[in-house]
Design an enzyme around this catalytic site. Structure first.
Site, short mmCIF file in Angstrom:
data_model
loop_
_atom_site.label_atom_id
_atom_site.label_comp_id
_atom_site.label_asym_id
_atom_site.label_seq_id
_atom_site.Cartn_x
_atom_site.Cartn_y
_atom_site.Cartn_z
N CYS A 25 21.17 -8.55 13.94
CA CYS A 25 20.12 -8.93 12.74
C CYS A 25 19.58 -7.69 12.16
CB CYS A 25 19.09 -9.84 13.50
SG CYS A 25 17.91 -10.37 12.19
N SER B 25 17.80 -2.06 11.19
CA SER B 25 18.56 -3.19 12.52
C SER B 25 17.34 -3.46 13.16
CB SER B 25 19.31 -2.23 13.53
OG SER B 25 19.96 -2.97 14.53
N HIS B 26 17.26 -4.80 13.45
CA HIS B 26 16.31 -5.40 14.18
C HIS B 26 16.41 -5.06 15.86
CE1 HIS B 26 12.90 -7.90 14.88
NE2 HIS B 26 13.42 -9.17 14.31
N ALA B 27 17.64 -4.25 16.12
CA ALA B 27 17.70 -3.77 17.50
C ALA B 27 16.78 -2.54 17.98
CB ALA B 27 19.17 -3.27 17.54
#
Length: 225
Positions: free
Chosen positions: A30, A193-195
């Site tokens: 995501c 990046s949601h990471a």
């Protein structure tokens, strides 16, 4: 290309974002993207009066905010493929060629002193105008992309990235400043990046960029008195 900046490895056993990284980089892959209008009235007027390049001032403020927090400096080490955090991350921006309606990707090193950053960045842009092709040679690994669209005041930006989930650097887009209720408002977008980052981190980026721009405006205003 050799590793071009210092970095520290991430210990996955102690990294607070381990679970988030595993979910968003290896699972849903995501991205998180937000666009806001920020008030640039003071810096817009100060740059105009001081005859300074408005975008370079914005570039400085964005780069300062990005370098202030580790979540924006996460990347993959090309030497071992592991996650790491750069000591600093530098802006990769572009020069537009009117004759061909194409651009060339350039970059500018990061200096915390505004005047030093400004002079080097201005020189980078002038040199970039003489370049052709997609990119100048030897763009370093520790970059984040920032695009300036001076002719468009947008309300959102959405980029479709690779499904690999391995692009972790922020992507910033700056738009046209327009007058709204006697204030100059500029659209600013970040996608990441949601990471490695959440909406909290992006919101803080916006507020810190706006604060940096206010400080630069005071500095420029004082220099022309």
């Amino acid at each position: 290309m050799e590793m071009t900046a210092g970095y520290k490895s991430i210990d996955m056993d102690t990294w607070p974002r381990k679970e988030y990284y595993e979910h968003y980089a290896r699972g849903t892959k995501c991205m998180c993207a937000i666009t806001v209008d920020i008030d640039v009235t003071a810096i817009y007027q100060a740059a105009l009066k001081a005859e300074k390049n408005f975008f370079i001032a914005v570039l400085y403020a964005v780069t300062a905010a990005v370098n202030s927090h580790e979540e924006f400096r996460v990347g993959y080490c090309r030497e071992n493929g592991r996650l790491m955090i750069w000591d600093k991350i530098v802006p990769a921006h572009s020069v537009f060629h009117k004759d061909t309606e194409t651009f060339t990707k350039i970059w500018s090193d990061w200096y915390t002193d505004f005047d030093e950053f400004y002079s080097h960045c201005a020189a980078d842009i002038e040199n970039g105008k003489k370049a052709k092709g997609f990119s100048i040679p030897d763009v370093p690994d520790n970059t984040f992309d920032i695009t300036y669209i001076p002719s468009l005041h947008f309300s959102s930006v959405d980029l479709k990235l690779s499904e690999s989930g391995k692009y972790l650097a922020p992507i910033v887009t700056v738009g046209e400043s327009v007058k709204k209720e006697n204030r100059m408002m500029m659209p600013l977008s970040m996608e990441i990046s949601h990471a490695v980052a959440d909406t909290f981190h992006i919101a803080r980026f916006f507020s810190e960029t706006e604060a940096e721009l206010a400080e630069i405006a005071v500095r420029l205003s004082g220099s022309v008195q």
